[in-house]
Design an enzyme around this catalytic site. Structure first.
Site, PDB file in Angstrom:
ATOM      1  N   CYS A 239       0.834  -1.198   0.000  1.00 53.70           N
ATOM      2  CA  CYS A 239       0.000   0.000   0.000  1.00 53.70           C
ATOM      3  C   CYS A 239       0.874   1.256   0.000  1.00 53.70           C
ATOM      4  O   CYS A 239       1.479   1.558  -1.018  1.00 53.70           O
ATOM      5  CB  CYS A 239      -0.997  -0.050   1.147  1.00 53.70           C
ATOM      6  SG  CYS A 239      -2.472   0.905   0.773  1.00 53.70           S
TER       7      CYS A 239
ATOM      8  N   HIS B 257      -3.503  -5.172   0.555  1.00 57.22           N
ATOM      9  CA  HIS B 257      -2.827  -5.701   1.748  1.00 57.22           C
ATOM     10  C   HIS B 257      -2.919  -7.233   1.761  1.00 57.22           C
ATOM     11  O   HIS B 257      -3.855  -7.786   2.334  1.00 57.22           O
ATOM     12  CB  HIS B 257      -3.505  -5.164   3.013  1.00 57.22           C
ATOM     13  CG  HIS B 257      -3.308  -3.706   3.234  1.00 57.22           C
ATOM     14  ND1 HIS B 257      -2.303  -3.198   4.022  1.00 57.22           N
ATOM     15  CD2 HIS B 257      -3.983  -2.634   2.759  1.00 57.22           C
ATOM     16  CE1 HIS B 257      -2.368  -1.882   4.029  1.00 57.22           C
ATOM     17  NE2 HIS B 257      -3.388  -1.514   3.269  1.00 57.22           N
TER      18      HIS B 257
ATOM     19  N   GLU C 142      -1.385  -9.282   3.470  1.00 59.41           N
ATOM     20  CA  GLU C 142      -1.152  -9.864   4.805  1.00 59.41           C
ATOM     21  C   GLU C 142      -2.438 -10.319   5.485  1.00 59.41           C
ATOM     22  O   GLU C 142      -2.425 -11.231   6.305  1.00 59.41           O
ATOM     23  CB  GLU C 142      -0.389  -8.874   5.709  1.00 59.41           C
ATOM     24  CG  GLU C 142      -1.126  -7.616   6.162  1.00 59.41           C
ATOM     25  CD  GLU C 142      -1.014  -6.455   5.179  1.00 59.41           C
ATOM     26  OE1 GLU C 142      -0.763  -6.703   3.980  1.00 59.41           O
ATOM     27  OE2 GLU C 142      -1.208  -5.299   5.608  1.00 59.41           O
TER      28      GLU C 142
HETATM   29  N1  GLN Z   1      -2.053   6.638   2.929  1.00 65.71           N
HETATM   30  C1  GLN Z   1      -2.149   5.881   1.739  1.00 65.71           C
HETATM   31  C2  GLN Z   1      -3.527   5.977   1.080  1.00 65.71           C
HETATM   32  O1  GLN Z   1      -4.477   6.394   1.692  1.00 65.71           O
HETATM   33  C3  GLN Z   1      -1.780   4.442   1.977  1.00 65.71           C
HETATM   34  C4  GLN Z   1      -2.743   3.726   2.862  1.00 65.71           C
HETATM   35  C5  GLN Z   1      -2.207   2.414   3.384  1.00 65.71           C
HETATM   36  O2  GLN Z   1      -1.018   2.166   3.339  1.00 65.71           O
HETATM   37  N2  GLN Z   1      -3.075   1.584   3.924  1.00 65.71           N
HETATM   38  O3  GLN Z   1      -3.687   5.610  -0.062  1.00 65.71           O
END
Ligand code: GLN
Length: 618
Positions: A416, A543, A545
């Site tokens: 992300c 994600h 994970e």
């Molecule tokens: N802050 C970033 C976004 O909003 C990444 C979010 C994250 O890593 N979960 O896209």
């Protein structure tokens, strides 16, 4: 007609009509490992042939965990339906291999919101709306409704619902839940409700004796609130002595065979085994009138995995370059996913926490020692992981970590925000767009390579997060990530973000050598980036994970660990990946993993609620 008993399978079916509940409460202190205990009870019952679901009650006022700081409360766990929930739901999903819904996490905020909305609609017909009975009724109805939702991919409700009540008995904020659960045990009737109380039996160093008084007091508190424990699960450093158990039985009015000891173990996968060895399944099935249908628990897979994990020696060192490096719970699912992948590769996971800020130039001036230490750590690892995050603190440090991994051909996985920084770094270093940035951190940047891309409204921040399961379609078939996912055409993974790679810059980035290996269904959202000419450099907008399981390591994590050990080709071979995904992951995908010994000085063990989680960290 059966002359004697009907076949066991049919008996089980007819008994399934009525849901049975196991409530897990905690006493004496918080942080006893109540969540792990409750999940382990679930594993044990599942191993007896029962279908299990779970509910976590968090008595705080927040409606969900979405707005809570990971530093204070640990990570926010994300579900398929986009629910942002307490990290304990991650434990349940991993241990029971189930998929929960946002409603499986009850909070005071959710219950009050529900009751107040009904009151506004006039549903209470002019009555005074009160904690008892309206809040307590709403809690009971919620539990019954959610317990019936199938979570294991099969049809129809589960047999057992494990309910974990967060906090400690006696907390003011859990009072309505205690009252509701007392009423609920009466409502579902005897034989359908089993209360497991997790308590602490400390040893005072001076006398070296196991002390029962804290447990006695906490059981008294429980009884005073109208709840009667059926089973005591006692946390202790060593197994409870027989006379200590007898004393507990006598003073807490719990049968001796229903008192279990959960002593410290080398990794949490031992907990279901500890419960099985002490025959907790028999005690629970006796209370729940299930004794005639439960099978002898089958836990071969858990046993081999727990033992395998204890006996891994060859280290794989991974740097986690994050913001909350002081609290590993803030990255719990990342740690678990790294662990699952390391075990699948038969390597001992060693995590080096690198505070992202300490890699930055500013720190060199302000705190040169921290700067040197952070870079020394980063330069000593086999692989680098940059996790997700919000806010600009440490972002420049994460960009530097991505640059280091790219230039030095060190395996890299960005998740992300970790993926976003790798794109920013590439734009700055390779396309020479020195002010390239995300509009999250520098709205006025001339080269916005990461931009706000909400699924809903652009003007309202609330509800604009892209949350939950979404499809990513592989557009580059011979990419490493496609191979790691077993050459499937698409994958469903969980998301939690607002910003994404700017579609207007994709072509330029691609021309310079960055490959977008997977995109969403519209082709506008970049889901996976890769550097084809790097041994392993992958970033995912999602994600992975959250869907990693002890026996089914997440493919991208498996790739990072394998690449970090120089064994990526073995896991990218479709035959072995398929076998890996299908099998329980216990069979190593490598054959030569156990020849070397771990260097000395790397054996300090990190404890998680006193149950060591099998990770070695500095
Ligand atoms: N802050 C970033 C976004 O909003 C990444 C979010 C994250 O890593 N979960 O896209």
């Amino acid at each position: 007609m059966w002359r004697s008993k009907p076949p066991a399978k049919l008996r089980l079916k007819s008994r399934r009509k009525k849901m049975k509940y196991v409530l897990v409460t905690g006493g004496v202190v918080s942080g006893l490992g109540k969540g792990v205990t409750a999940s382990s009870i679930g594993v044990l019952l599942k191993a007896c042939g029962l279908r299990v679901t779970s509910i976590k009650i968090d008595p705080y006022l927040n409606t969900d965990a979405g707005t809570m700081s990971p530093f204070e409360h640990g990570e926010v766990f994300v579900l398929d339906d986009g629910g942002e929930v307490d990290l304990d739901l991650g434990n349940y999903e991993r241990f029971l291999d189930i998929k929960l819904t946002r409603d499986n996490n009850i909070t005071t905020g959710k219950i009050y919101q529900h009751v107040i909305a009904k009151e506004r609609k006039g549903d209470y017909l002019g009555k005074t709306v009160q904690v008892v009975p309206h809040i307590t009724d709403a809690i009971q109805e919620w539990i019954e409704r959610v317990a019936a939702i199938p979570v294991d991919g099969q049809e129809g409700p589960a047999d057992i619902c494990v309910i974990e009540l967060g906090g400690t008995i006696g907390d003011i904020e859990s009072a309505p839940f205690i009252e509701a659960l007392g009423q609920f045990s009466y409502r579902v009737g005897p034989g359908n409700f089993c209360l497991v109380h997790v308590s602490l039996v400390p040893v005072l160093n001076v006398v070296g004796e196991q002390k029962t008084k804290p447990t006695q007091h906490s059981v008294r508190g429980l009884r005073g609130l109208g709840l009667i424990p059926d089973i005591l699960a006692c946390r202790s450093t060593k197994a409870l002595e027989e006379n200590v158990k007898e004393k507990l039985a006598q003073f807490c009015h719990v049968p001796l065979e229903s008192i279990f000891t959960l002593y410290d173990v080398p990794n949490i996968w031992h907990i279901p085994l500890l419960l099985k060895d002490q025959k907790a399944h028999l005690a629970i099935s006796k209370v729940l009138n299930l004794a005639s249908i439960v099978k002898e628990p089958y836990l071969e897979e858990w046993t081999s995995r727990a033992e395998l994990c204890d006996n891994l020696h060859v280290p794989v060192r991974i740097a986690v370059v994050g913001k909350y490096t002081g609290l590993s719970d803030a990255y719990l699912s990342i740690l678990k996913a790294l662990l699952h992948a390391s075990v699948a590769c038969r390597k001992k996971l060693v995590v080096d926490w690198v505070p992202a800020c300490d890699l930055e130039k500013e720190t060199e001036k302000e705190n040169p020692n921290a700067y040197k230490a952070a870079w020394k750590l980063l330069k000593g690892v086999d692989g680098v992981l940059v996790p997700g995050g919000f806010g600009d603190r440490g972002v420049e440090g994460k960009i530097l970590a991505a640059k280091y991994a790219r230039e030095n051909k060190v395996p890299f996985l960005g998740i992300c925000l970790g993926m976003q920084v790798s794109v920013i770094e590439f734009a700055r270093s390779v396309l020479c767009l020195h002010d390239a940035n995300s509009t999250e951190f520098k709205p006025e940047t001339k080269h916005p390579c990461i931009v706000f891309m909400p699924e809903g409204s652009r003007t309202h921040m609330g509800g604009t997060m892209r949350l939950g399961s979404r499809k990513s379609i592989f557009t580059v078939k011979d990419s490493k990530s496609a191979k790691l996912y077993g050459n499937r055409s698409s994958v469903d993974e969980r998301h939690r973000h607002r910003y994404e790679v700017n579609p207007e810059m994709v072509e330029r980035l691609e021309k310079a050598g960055l490959s977008f290996a997977a995109k969403d269904e519209t082709g506008k959202r970049m889901e996976i980036v890769e550097l084809p000419n790097h041994p392993f450099f992958i970033g995912a907008q999602f994600h992975p994970e959250y869907k990693s399981r002890p026996g089914k390591a997440s493919p991208l994590f498996l790739g990072l660990i394998a690449a970090s050990c120089g064994e990526l080709d073995t896991v990218m071979n479709p035959a072995s990946v398929d076998q890996h995904l299908i099998s329980n992951g216990l069979k190593s995908v490598f054959s030569n993993g156990t020849s070397k010994k771990a260097p000395n000085g790397r054996a300090d063990v990190r404890y998680n609620n006193g149950f060591c989680n099998g990770l070695h960290t500095r």
